[in-house]
Design a protein around this motif. Structure first.
Motif, PDB file in Angstrom:
ATOM      1  N   LYS A 256       0.870  -1.145  -0.072  1.00 21.00           N
ATOM      2  CA  LYS A 256      -0.074   0.429   0.233  1.00 21.00           C
ATOM      3  C   LYS A 256       0.717   1.270  -0.245  1.00 21.00           C
ATOM      4  O   LYS A 256       0.476   1.704  -0.438  1.00 21.00           O
ATOM      5  CB  LYS A 256      -0.904   0.093   1.393  1.00 21.00           C
ATOM      6  N   ALA A 257       2.292   1.503   0.981  1.00 17.67           N
ATOM      7  CA  ALA A 257       2.535   2.493   0.999  1.00 17.67           C
ATOM      8  C   ALA A 257       3.797   2.912  -0.597  1.00 17.67           C
ATOM      9  O   ALA A 257       3.917   3.818  -0.820  1.00 17.67           O
ATOM     10  CB  ALA A 257       3.856   2.446   2.437  1.00 17.67           C
ATOM     11  N   GLN A 258       4.355   0.853  -1.244  1.00 13.53           N
ATOM     12  CA  GLN A 258       4.417   1.243  -2.513  1.00 13.53           C
ATOM     13  C   GLN A 258       3.172   2.089  -3.468  1.00 13.53           C
ATOM     14  O   GLN A 258       4.349   2.794  -4.194  1.00 13.53           O
ATOM     15  CB  GLN A 258       4.740  -0.099  -2.534  1.00 13.53           C
ATOM     16  N   LYS A 259       2.422   2.030  -3.083  1.00 13.06           N
ATOM     17  CA  LYS A 259       1.342   2.124  -4.744  1.00 13.06           C
ATOM     18  C   LYS A 259       1.255   3.418  -4.283  1.00 13.06           C
ATOM     19  O   LYS A 259       1.139   4.411  -5.217  1.00 13.06           O
ATOM     20  CB  LYS A 259       0.337   1.680  -4.421  1.00 13.06           C
ATOM     21  N   LEU A 260       0.979   4.593  -2.458  1.00 10.63           N
ATOM     22  CA  LEU A 260       1.383   5.545  -2.070  1.00 10.63           C
ATOM     23  C   LEU A 260       2.226   6.691  -2.190  1.00 10.63           C
ATOM     24  O   LEU A 260       2.496   7.738  -2.253  1.00 10.63           O
ATOM     25  CB  LEU A 260       0.398   5.980  -1.200  1.00 10.63           C
ATOM     26  N   GLY A 261       3.640   5.605  -2.967  1.00  8.67           N
ATOM     27  CA  GLY A 261       5.216   6.989  -3.329  1.00  8.67           C
ATOM     28  C   GLY A 261       5.427   6.666  -1.891  1.00  8.67           C
ATOM     29  O   GLY A 261       6.116   8.200  -1.397  1.00  8.67           O
ATOM     30  N   ASN A 262       5.096   6.192  -0.126  1.00 13.83           N
ATOM     31  CA  ASN A 262       5.335   6.497   0.409  1.00 13.83           C
ATOM     32  C   ASN A 262       6.423   6.217   1.177  1.00 13.83           C
ATOM     33  O   ASN A 262       6.415   5.326   1.745  1.00 13.83           O
ATOM     34  CB  ASN A 262       4.058   6.568   1.585  1.00 13.83           C
ATOM     35  N   GLU A 263       7.450   6.881   0.716  1.00 12.99           N
ATOM     36  CA  GLU A 263       8.535   6.206   1.936  1.00 12.99           C
ATOM     37  C   GLU A 263       8.817   5.953   3.214  1.00 12.99           C
ATOM     38  O   GLU A 263       9.492   4.996   3.530  1.00 12.99           O
ATOM     39  CB  GLU A 263      10.235   7.245   1.183  1.00 12.99           C
ATOM     40  N   ALA A 264       8.342   6.397   3.943  1.00 16.71           N
ATOM     41  CA  ALA A 264       8.494   6.751   5.617  1.00 16.71           C
ATOM     42  C   ALA A 264       7.116   5.251   5.869  1.00 16.71           C
ATOM     43  O   ALA A 264       7.795   4.685   6.552  1.00 16.71           O
ATOM     44  CB  ALA A 264       8.107   7.766   6.397  1.00 16.71           C
ATOM     45  N   GLY A 265       6.238   5.436   5.014  1.00 11.00           N
ATOM     46  CA  GLY A 265       5.177   4.215   5.478  1.00 11.00           C
ATOM     47  C   GLY A 265       6.183   2.824   4.694  1.00 11.00           C
ATOM     48  O   GLY A 265       5.627   1.710   5.540  1.00 11.00           O
ATOM     49  N   MET A 266       6.817   2.473   3.632  1.00 13.08           N
ATOM     50  CA  MET A 266       7.615   1.263   3.023  1.00 13.08           C
ATOM     51  C   MET A 266       8.397   1.365   4.402  1.00 13.08           C
ATOM     52  O   MET A 266       8.885  -0.029   4.050  1.00 13.08           O
ATOM     53  CB  MET A 266       8.269   1.637   1.835  1.00 13.08           C
ATOM     54  N   LYS A 267       9.806   1.978   4.966  1.00 15.71           N
ATOM     55  CA  LYS A 267      10.745   2.074   5.811  1.00 15.71           C
ATOM     56  C   LYS A 267      10.119   1.739   7.582  1.00 15.71           C
ATOM     57  O   LYS A 267      10.210   0.125   7.176  1.00 15.71           O
ATOM     58  CB  LYS A 267      11.302   2.938   6.032  1.00 15.71           C
ATOM     59  N   GLN A 268       8.510   1.525   7.597  1.00 13.95           N
ATOM     60  CA  GLN A 268       8.303   1.516   8.656  1.00 13.95           C
ATOM     61  C   GLN A 268       7.465   0.154   8.784  1.00 13.95           C
ATOM     62  O   GLN A 268       7.621  -1.193   9.698  1.00 13.95           O
ATOM     63  CB  GLN A 268       7.209   1.962   9.781  1.00 13.95           C
ATOM     64  N   ALA A 269       6.419  -0.601   7.557  1.00 15.25           N
ATOM     65  CA  ALA A 269       6.131  -1.842   6.805  1.00 15.25           C
ATOM     66  C   ALA A 269       7.198  -2.708   6.865  1.00 15.25           C
ATOM     67  O   ALA A 269       7.752  -3.328   7.039  1.00 15.25           O
ATOM     68  CB  ALA A 269       6.099  -1.713   5.701  1.00 15.25           C
ATOM     69  N   ASP A 270       8.905  -2.289   6.767  1.00  9.38           N
ATOM     70  CA  ASP A 270       9.743  -3.148   6.414  1.00  9.38           C
ATOM     71  C   ASP A 270      10.414  -3.844   7.102  1.00  9.38           C
ATOM     72  O   ASP A 270      10.582  -4.177   7.770  1.00  9.38           O
ATOM     73  CB  ASP A 270      11.100  -3.066   4.860  1.00  9.38           C
ATOM     74  N   PHE A 271      11.050  -2.603   8.734  1.00  2.26           N
ATOM     75  CA  PHE A 271      11.113  -2.798   9.772  1.00  2.26           C
ATOM     76  C   PHE A 271      10.009  -4.306  10.401  1.00  2.26           C
ATOM     77  O   PHE A 271      10.793  -4.831  11.191  1.00  2.26           O
ATOM     78  CB  PHE A 271      11.084  -1.343  10.272  1.00  2.26           C
ATOM     79  N   GLU A 272       8.589  -3.898  10.522  1.00  5.95           N
ATOM     80  CA  GLU A 272       7.931  -4.806  11.092  1.00  5.95           C
ATOM     81  C   GLU A 272       7.812  -6.092  10.572  1.00  5.95           C
ATOM     82  O   GLU A 272       7.772  -6.865  10.975  1.00  5.95           O
ATOM     83  CB  GLU A 272       6.148  -4.091  10.716  1.00  5.95           C
ATOM     84  N   ARG A 273       7.917  -6.201   8.974  1.00  4.58           N
ATOM     85  CA  ARG A 273       8.169  -7.125   7.838  1.00  4.58           C
ATOM     86  C   ARG A 273       9.323  -7.974   8.824  1.00  4.58           C
ATOM     87  O   ARG A 273       9.419  -9.874   9.211  1.00  4.58           O
ATOM     88  CB  ARG A 273       8.281  -7.259   6.652  1.00  4.58           C
ATOM     89  N   LYS A 274      10.851  -7.317   8.774  1.00  2.00           N
ATOM     90  CA  LYS A 274      11.543  -8.133   9.395  1.00  2.00           C
ATOM     91  C   LYS A 274      11.585  -8.529  10.851  1.00  2.00           C
ATOM     92  O   LYS A 274      12.111  -9.852  10.988  1.00  2.00           O
ATOM     93  CB  LYS A 274      12.982  -7.610   9.571  1.00  2.00           C
ATOM     94  N   GLU A 275      10.986  -7.868  11.617  1.00  2.00           N
ATOM     95  CA  GLU A 275      11.096  -8.242  13.375  1.00  2.00           C
ATOM     96  C   GLU A 275       9.790  -9.471  13.701  1.00  2.00           C
ATOM     97  O   GLU A 275      10.294 -10.365  13.935  1.00  2.00           O
ATOM     98  CB  GLU A 275      10.025  -7.510  13.644  1.00  2.00           C
ATOM     99  N   ALA A 276       8.944  -9.803  12.520  1.00  2.00           N
ATOM    100  CA  ALA A 276       8.339 -10.718  12.701  1.00  2.00           C
ATOM    101  C   ALA A 276       8.774 -11.757  11.825  1.00  2.00           C
ATOM    102  O   ALA A 276       8.831 -13.256  12.263  1.00  2.00           O
ATOM    103  CB  ALA A 276       6.417 -10.015  11.488  1.00  2.00           C
ATOM    104  N   ALA A 277       9.619 -11.707  10.726  1.00  2.00           N
ATOM    105  CA  ALA A 277      10.145 -12.764  10.279  1.00  2.00           C
ATOM    106  C   ALA A 277      11.404 -12.984  11.345  1.00  2.00           C
ATOM    107  O   ALA A 277      10.773 -15.026  11.270  1.00  2.00           O
ATOM    108  CB  ALA A 277      11.143 -12.248   8.984  1.00  2.00           C
ATOM    109  N   GLN A 278      11.906 -12.338  11.690  1.00  3.59           N
ATOM    110  CA  GLN A 278      12.669 -12.733  13.169  1.00  3.59           C
ATOM    111  C   GLN A 278      11.536 -13.775  14.417  1.00  3.59           C
ATOM    112  O   GLN A 278      12.603 -14.418  14.575  1.00  3.59           O
ATOM    113  CB  GLN A 278      13.909 -11.716  13.041  1.00  3.59           C
ATOM    114  N   ALA A 279      10.529 -13.707  14.552  1.00  5.41           N
ATOM    115  CA  ALA A 279      10.029 -14.312  15.554  1.00  5.41           C
ATOM    116  C   ALA A 279       9.767 -15.686  14.853  1.00  5.41           C
ATOM    117  O   ALA A 279       9.560 -16.361  15.950  1.00  5.41           O
ATOM    118  CB  ALA A 279       9.208 -13.328  15.536  1.00  5.41           C
TER     119      ALA A 279
END
Length: 487
Positions: A256-279
């Protein structure tokens, strides 16, 4: 010998006919002196006739009266198996009372007994083909058969590995473990927090059910065993569900953030995804550690007396919990193998003698259950499932290539794909999918004969493999071989 609902069998491979006769006489004498083992009988298999002069040792008088014989005594297979009731010992060995087969150059090849779980080898085997054939007597599957043991007193481990490597490029022999490895792995399991002391204690209470209740197949003891592992099972499954949902939510947020061009949203989502992947990798690591603890404990316990009844009880608890987390159906679990069938009371030594070196075996290391660093989450899950289905004897790339090939074949079947896409798993598994998987496995035999034959011979593994393929097809996932090899 309590495995397989008390029906497990063992084979003793001896170096000669004389050795086989002596083993049989010694075994029978031991059983007579130990009435707690009543109901267990041994057979001995050898060819021809052998005389007392060929069996006698100079120190037989010190060895025990059972070994005192006359030079003229004669021993044959028939005379030493008076209760066999059949000239064919293969048939006799299938009877419940005959739990041990002692052999001398017989039944090491071409002998199928599914309930055979243990082998004790006292014979130097020089022929590589014979090594593989002898050890492979334990390969036959049986309901609840999830562990086998081979204790080899005569052969070099490297010779054994080299023999199997000619037929299996992934053949390995792990060195004997330092007993402390068991406690290291258990420490990691304890820290994960999916069970507590009360769960293990409840399991221990269930294991102390009387042998009489076990013989009468009292279902209450089975229910108590499952009840003691219910909370840890639910806790782990809930954690897996929450973690997978977090990964999916992060993926959606990133898109969703990528479609909107929301760089901050993309970084936040990527961070959350990495945390969940580590879990998720930590959860998969717990499952891996649980299975490794069970394997390591049972192996070490065959070699030395650990003298830790609490650890023995935890090993049974861990075994059942591991089965449940793998989704093994209750009817496929050998519950009698988890119950306490006897005990002994011994004084516990508090201190090691001064200057005495501790008993240490060659270390393998405790290892770790975490997934490979940088491996995508869904690939890590696929690897873990392939390991659970086929073990690690065959190279990972072969297992993955086989699964990818069968997936490709299934994806071309429009009827199967429609049933998968429009039905829940339990309904889809009643449709055309199982038959289509069977056909896909047969088609894949030309390039992956070993794995295909394993599935075709083992209905339980085939069923689990079909369920695994359904999940991949349902989620639209494929096995990216390039990504797998580069991770």
């Amino acid at each position: 010998m309590h495995l397989l609902d008390g029906k497990a069998k063992a084979m003793v491979v001896t170096s000669s006919r004389a050795a086989a006769v002596r083993y049989k006489k010694g075994f029978d004498a031991y059983l007579q002196k130990h009435p707690e083992h009543k109901g267990i009988r041994a057979l001995v298999a050898f060819s021809g006739k052998i005389t007392g002069s060929q069996i006698m040792h100079a120190d037989d008088a010190q060895a025990g009266e059972e070994f005192i014989i006359d030079e003229g005594d004669e021993f044959t297979e028939i005379s030493m198996n008076p209760d066999a009731k059949s000239p064919d010992l293969r048939i006799a060995f299938d009877r419940p009372e005959f739990r041990v087969m002692i052999v001398a150059d017989k039944f090491q090849t071409g002998f199928d007994q599914p309930k055979l779980v243990s082998m004790y080898n006292d014979k130097k085997i020089a022929n590589e083909v014979e090594i593989v054939q002898t050890y492979s007597r334990l390969n036959r599957t049986a309901p609840g058969k999830d562990v086998t043991f081979i204790i080899d007193f005569a052969n070099d481990p490297e010779v054994i590995r080299a023999a199997f490597a000619k037929y299996d490029a992934g053949a390995q022999i792990h060195e004997i473990q330092d007993p402390n490895v068991i406690y290291t792995i258990k420490g990691r399991l304890d820290e994960a927090g999916f069970y507590d002391e009360s769960d293990v204690e409840a399991f221990q209470v269930a294991r102390f059910k009387s042998i009489q209740a076990l013989i009468e197949t009292d279902s209450s003891s089975h229910k108590a065993l499952y009840a003691a592992t219910q909370a840890p099972t639910d806790a782990f499954n809930d954690a897996m569900k929450v973690t997978r949902e977090a990964i999916e939510a992060a993926d959606l947020a990133f898109d969703k953030a990528q479609k909107l061009g929301n760089e901050a949203g993309m970084k936040q989502a990527d961070f959350e995804r990495k945390e969940a992947a580590q879990a998720l990798q930590q959860l998969l690591g717990f499952k891996t550690d649980l299975a490794k603890f069970v394997r390591t404990y049972h192996y070490v316990a065959q070699l030395i007396e650990l003298g830790d009844p609490d650890l023995e009880g935890f090993a049974a608890f861990a075994k059942l919990l591991s089965k449940r987390l793998d989704g093994v159906a209750p009817e496929a679990v050998d519950l009698q193998g988890l119950l306490l069938t006897g005990f002994d009371i011994k004084a516990r030594e508090d201190n090691q003698a001064e200057g005495e070196e501790p008993e240490v075996l060659n270390p393998m290391g405790a290892g770790g259950g975490k997934g490979p660093v940088g491996m995508p989450v869904y690939i890590a899950e696929i690897v873990e499932k392939l390991n659970a289905l086929f073990g690690e004897a065959t190279p990972l790339k072969d297992r993955a290539a086989f699964a990818d090939q069968t997936l490709s074949i299934l994806s071309e079947n429009a009827l199967v794909m429609a049933q998968v896409e429009n039905n829940a798993k339990d309904q889809a598994l009643k449709g055309n999918l199982p038959g289509a998987v069977m056909n896909a496995v047969v088609r894949a035999m030309t390039s992956h004969s070993g794995i295909a034959e394993l599935l075709l011979k083992d209905p339980q593994t085939m069923q689990a493999y079909t369920s695994f393929l359904f999940d991949l097809l349902k989620e639209g996932k494929r096995i990216d071989m390039d990504l797998l090899e580069s991770s």
